[in-house]
Design a protein around this motif. Sequence first.
Motif, mmCIF file in Angstrom:
data_model
loop_
_atom_site.group_PDB
_atom_site.id
_atom_site.type_symbol
_atom_site.label_atom_id
_atom_site.label_comp_id
_atom_site.label_asym_id
_atom_site.label_seq_id
_atom_site.Cartn_x
_atom_site.Cartn_y
_atom_site.Cartn_z
ATOM 1 N N GLU A 187 -4.589 5.234 4.822
ATOM 2 C CA GLU A 187 -3.800 4.038 4.503
ATOM 3 C C GLU A 187 -3.863 3.035 5.656
ATOM 4 O O GLU A 187 -3.884 1.826 5.430
ATOM 5 C CB GLU A 187 -2.352 4.426 4.201
ATOM 6 C CG GLU A 187 -2.175 5.126 2.856
ATOM 7 C CD GLU A 187 -2.631 6.575 2.847
ATOM 8 O OE1 GLU A 187 -2.877 7.137 3.935
ATOM 9 O OE2 GLU A 187 -2.750 7.162 1.750
ATOM 10 N N ILE A 230 -7.032 1.186 5.179
ATOM 11 C CA ILE A 230 -6.921 0.242 4.051
ATOM 12 C C ILE A 230 -6.116 -0.990 4.486
ATOM 13 O O ILE A 230 -6.522 -2.136 4.243
ATOM 14 C CB ILE A 230 -6.269 0.927 2.821
ATOM 15 C CG1 ILE A 230 -7.206 2.013 2.256
ATOM 16 C CG2 ILE A 230 -5.910 -0.094 1.740
ATOM 17 C CD1 ILE A 230 -6.589 2.898 1.177
ATOM 18 N N VAL A 231 -5.000 -0.741 5.154
ATOM 19 C CA VAL A 231 -4.142 -1.837 5.617
ATOM 20 C C VAL A 231 -4.906 -2.760 6.566
ATOM 21 O O VAL A 231 -4.886 -3.982 6.436
ATOM 22 C CB VAL A 231 -2.867 -1.257 6.296
ATOM 23 C CG1 VAL A 231 -2.223 -2.255 7.233
ATOM 24 C CG2 VAL A 231 -1.873 -0.788 5.236
ATOM 25 N N CYS A 264 3.710 -1.268 3.689
ATOM 26 C CA CYS A 264 3.174 0.081 3.506
ATOM 27 C C CYS A 264 4.352 1.036 3.325
ATOM 28 O O CYS A 264 5.302 1.031 4.110
ATOM 29 C CB CYS A 264 2.317 0.477 4.706
ATOM 30 S SG CYS A 264 1.330 1.954 4.387
ATOM 31 N N ALA A 298 -2.753 4.885 -2.819
ATOM 32 C CA ALA A 298 -3.838 5.592 -2.134
ATOM 33 C C ALA A 298 -3.832 7.120 -2.292
ATOM 34 O O ALA A 298 -4.888 7.699 -2.515
ATOM 35 C CB ALA A 298 -3.867 5.199 -0.658
ATOM 36 N N CYS A 334 -2.414 -3.254 -10.083
ATOM 37 C CA CYS A 334 -2.588 -2.106 -9.182
ATOM 38 C C CYS A 334 -4.049 -1.767 -8.959
ATOM 39 O O CYS A 334 -4.874 -1.950 -9.847
ATOM 40 C CB CYS A 334 -2.013 -0.841 -9.816
ATOM 41 S SG CYS A 334 -0.248 -0.772 -9.826
ATOM 42 N N VAL A 361 -1.640 -1.063 -3.997
ATOM 43 C CA VAL A 361 -2.733 -0.121 -3.822
ATOM 44 C C VAL A 361 -2.112 1.262 -3.691
ATOM 45 O O VAL A 361 -1.355 1.519 -2.754
ATOM 46 C CB VAL A 361 -3.552 -0.447 -2.542
ATOM 47 C CG1 VAL A 361 -4.674 0.562 -2.349
ATOM 48 C CG2 VAL A 361 -4.086 -1.878 -2.599
ATOM 49 N N VAL A 406 0.874 -1.169 0.000
ATOM 50 C CA VAL A 406 0.000 0.000 0.000
ATOM 51 C C VAL A 406 0.912 1.221 0.000
ATOM 52 O O VAL A 406 1.832 1.314 0.812
ATOM 53 C CB VAL A 406 -0.910 0.009 1.249
ATOM 54 C CG1 VAL A 406 -1.750 1.281 1.304
ATOM 55 C CG2 VAL A 406 -1.805 -1.229 1.271
#
Length: 422
Positions: A12, A15-16, A30, A69, A89, A67, A5
């Motif tokens: 983020e 999302i994680v 990340c 972001a 992606c 990803v 990510v």
Amino acid sequence: MKVMVIGGGGREHAIVKKLKENRNITELYCLPGNGGIARDATCVNIGATELERILEFAKAHRIDYAVVAPDDPLALGAVDLLEEAGIACFGPRKNAAIIESSKVFAKDLMKRYHIPTACCEVFSDLEAALSYLQTAPMPIVVKADGLALGKGVFIAQTLLEAEEAVRAMMADKRFGKSGERVVIEEFLEGPEVSVLSFTDGKTVVPMISSMDHKRAGEGDTGLNTGGMGTLAPNPYFTPAVAERCMQEIFLPTVLAMAQEGRPFKGCLYFGLMLTKDGPKVIEYNCRFGDPETQVVLPLLKTDLLTVMQAVTDGNLADCPVEFFDGAAACVIMASEGYPGSYGKGYPITIPAADWERVYVAGAKEQDGQLVSSGGRVLGVCAVAPTLPQALKEAYERVGRIHFDHAYYRRDIGKRALAVGEA
Ligand code: AMP
Ligand code: GLY
């Protein structure tokens, strides 16, 4: 499966945390992440706009899925670069990210495809802009064309204020190249709704609606910020409004982008205002909102990676996307002074049981201690069967968290709750 990510804020982190629920993910990175994200993913000290280093890392670690972001790397073409290297992606290519990175592009698209938005004029000449203002009705809205960290929008109550805003952008170059062109648009009124959507360039699936609280002060006063709190669902976004938005805004936008040869794949964010003449687009973002994501993703029932991959593969129409029935709230704990100057390095204490619903925006680990490192420090959230419960639990959690000079709005959700009572 190895997933990375790109980004390092509260969005983020959300999302994680959601991706982590997928057991097929064996390694989760990340870049750059932050002190809180480090609890849930392996953080790598590579900045979100260091595209070459990101690509190098992805190749070296045989990343299967990325990803992207934040808006900056998307506008710079991070997805193009990674996809060309064979890495799948989530996020739009550069030619579609322009829907956020150029307001002039977005306004022109809406005009040509009859998508409802505020009437506007575009200027690249200072004198022409100033002369237009002389006869324009006030209040009026002045926007820098390009990305400006959410600060490129100025609502002017008087001619003098409007002139100052135009001069700051075009003559003083306060936003650099982003302000070389300005959009001057009609001031709209009505409740605001944020709708994040998944789209593969053909199908659009709106996520649960949300409400941001952009101003720094209680009662929606003070400076604009990146967002001081959010809740979902947004009570103004009724099923009838949702249907109208789908027909007049969401689908037409996705089809327009495809028609322009700029198919949008990723999360398309619709910033809407529900005016007395119907819903209108205030802005498009080419990415998940922050802090909207912190209330939307916890309510997503379907596995996030599965939906993201359907977007990448262009199979979204065949991928059911479900949300839980409840509600979510997020209160931002900021460092006193934000969005102006603020202190950093304050030690943060969070009870272990509360970590599940805390998304870290600006904090780093220093000698084994989490300390603040940004203006917005934490997004403190709660999920509950109803909105009043979610808000109550989020504020209870805020009460158990401590750092010096913490500032938060005490009225997140106040307006939304009043809708329920009306
Ligand atoms: P933006 O960065 O484009 O989301 O704009 C920031 C905020 O400015 C929005 O959330 C709105 O509250 C406000 N805003 C932007 N455009 C308009 C408009 N045409 N009329 C009234 N308010 C606006
Ligand atoms: N919360 C608004 C944004 O992400 O732009």
